[in-house]
Scaffold this motif. Structure first.
Motif, mmCIF file in Angstrom:
data_model
loop_
_atom_site.group_PDB
_atom_site.id
_atom_site.type_symbol
_atom_site.label_atom_id
_atom_site.label_comp_id
_atom_site.label_asym_id
_atom_site.label_seq_id
_atom_site.Cartn_x
_atom_site.Cartn_y
_atom_site.Cartn_z
ATOM 1 N N LEU A 1 73.565 81.190 31.578
ATOM 2 C CA LEU A 1 74.705 81.097 32.495
ATOM 3 C C LEU A 1 75.670 82.261 32.299
ATOM 4 O O LEU A 1 75.837 82.768 31.172
ATOM 5 C CB LEU A 1 75.458 79.788 32.254
ATOM 6 N N PRO A 2 76.350 82.666 33.370
ATOM 7 C CA PRO A 2 77.424 83.658 33.219
ATOM 8 C C PRO A 2 78.550 83.087 32.371
ATOM 9 O O PRO A 2 78.800 81.877 32.378
ATOM 10 C CB PRO A 2 77.894 83.893 34.662
ATOM 11 N N ARG A 3 79.212 83.964 31.651
ATOM 12 C CA ARG A 3 80.386 83.536 30.909
ATOM 13 C C ARG A 3 81.558 83.389 31.874
ATOM 14 O O ARG A 3 81.552 83.912 32.966
ATOM 15 C CB ARG A 3 80.704 84.542 29.814
ATOM 16 N N LYS B 1 84.676 80.821 33.794
ATOM 17 C CA LYS B 1 84.781 79.547 34.496
ATOM 18 C C LYS B 1 83.722 79.441 35.586
ATOM 19 O O LYS B 1 83.500 80.377 36.353
ATOM 20 C CB LYS B 1 86.181 79.396 35.095
ATOM 21 N N LEU B 2 83.066 78.279 35.641
ATOM 22 C CA LEU B 2 82.026 78.028 36.637
ATOM 23 C C LEU B 2 82.261 76.667 37.291
ATOM 24 O O LEU B 2 82.697 75.727 36.624
ATOM 25 C CB LEU B 2 80.639 78.028 35.984
ATOM 26 N N GLN C 1 77.770 75.946 40.904
ATOM 27 C CA GLN C 1 77.271 77.248 40.465
ATOM 28 C C GLN C 1 76.253 77.089 39.333
ATOM 29 O O GLN C 1 75.250 77.808 39.282
ATOM 30 C CB GLN C 1 78.436 78.129 40.006
ATOM 31 N N ILE C 2 76.520 76.146 38.437
ATOM 32 C CA ILE C 2 75.576 75.897 37.344
ATOM 33 C C ILE C 2 74.273 75.339 37.903
ATOM 34 O O ILE C 2 73.177 75.762 37.512
ATOM 35 C CB ILE C 2 76.194 74.941 36.309
ATOM 36 N N ASP D 1 81.989 78.741 28.930
ATOM 37 C CA ASP D 1 83.249 78.073 29.234
ATOM 38 C C ASP D 1 83.019 76.570 29.120
ATOM 39 O O ASP D 1 82.419 75.942 30.001
ATOM 40 C CB ASP D 1 83.717 78.437 30.640
ATOM 41 N N SER E 1 83.926 74.012 31.891
ATOM 42 C CA SER E 1 83.014 74.082 33.035
ATOM 43 C C SER E 1 81.754 73.270 32.769
ATOM 44 O O SER E 1 81.233 72.590 33.672
ATOM 45 C CB SER E 1 82.632 75.539 33.322
ATOM 46 N N TRP F 1 80.405 69.972 34.893
ATOM 47 C CA TRP F 1 79.031 69.886 35.407
ATOM 48 C C TRP F 1 78.357 68.610 34.936
ATOM 49 O O TRP F 1 77.749 67.888 35.731
ATOM 50 C CB TRP F 1 78.255 71.116 34.940
#
Length: 217
Positions: free
Chosen positions: A102-104, A106-107, A111-112, A144, A147, A151
């Protein structure tokens, strides 16, 4: 794990599982056919530890051969493996832990789920890690955690079985668990000194922070 002593340190600390890394470029890699690997695997099995084999873009034949020879409990797919490969493994009774890079930052929950993609349709568990690009690891960077919690809350029961990874160490793992509500955590570099070499005291501190009851035990 790279030695029988590493396994002993993990067992004595009260952890649940160990990883056996078969990705050759990694500083933690093991030769699956080496006698030392068999000894490490046997020590983990005899200690009652769950044994997770880590594979990165290996073909089905290689994964099956290693998993069957060592009688691994879980297969961790940490590369760009297609969903079809996991489907073949699941059909043979293998349990799959799929790394989701996952990108670092806030998600949003959606998005996850977008990153998880078609893996949502398979009977696999997830290891949530930070995306470190071509290195196929988290690079010691945390996700994060709020986040991740959002999820998991939105998915409810369907999120059961996920593992939090990415930049965890003895100093931050308790906060990571509290914020994300993870029930399983994964660590590598956070208990090493120097890199690639497990440190028994760091392992003890990590497990004590992640599972406070183990300190009393």
């Amino acid at each position: 794990m790279r030695s029988v002593q590493d396994v002993r340190s993990v067992s004595e600390a009260g952890a649940d599982a160990v990883g056996l890394n078969f990705y050759e470029p990694s500083v933690r890699s093991l030769n699956p056919d080496a006698q030392e690997t068999s000894q490490i695997n046997a020590a983990a099995r005899d200690a009652g530890l769950t044994r997770v084999g880590l594979f990165v873009n290996h073909d089905l034949e290689f994964i099956q051969r290693v998993a069957n020879t060592l009688q691994l409990d879980w297969i961790q797919l940490h590369g760009d493996e297609p969903v079809s490969l996991a489907e073949d493994l699941v059909r043979t009774g293998q349990r799959i832990l799929r790394a989701i890079r996952l990108p670092r930052g806030k998600l949003m929950p959606g998005q996850i789920d977008d990153v998880i993609g078609k893996w949502n349709d398979l009977d696999v568990s997830y290891l949530l890690d930070a995306d470190a690009g071509a290195s196929f690891g988290g690079g010691g960077q945390p996700l994060d955690w709020p986040s991740i919690r959002a999820w998991a809350d939105r998915r409810g029961e369907s999120a059961a079985g996920w593992v939090l990874a990415g930049g965890l160490n003895p100093q931050n793992v308790a906060e990571a668990i509290q914020v994300s509500e993870a029930t399983s955590v994964d660590v590598a570099s956070g208990v090493e000194q120097p890199k690639g070499h497990k440190n028994a005291e760091k392992i003890r501190q990590f497990v004590a922070a992640a599972r406070p009851g183990e300190a009393a035990r």
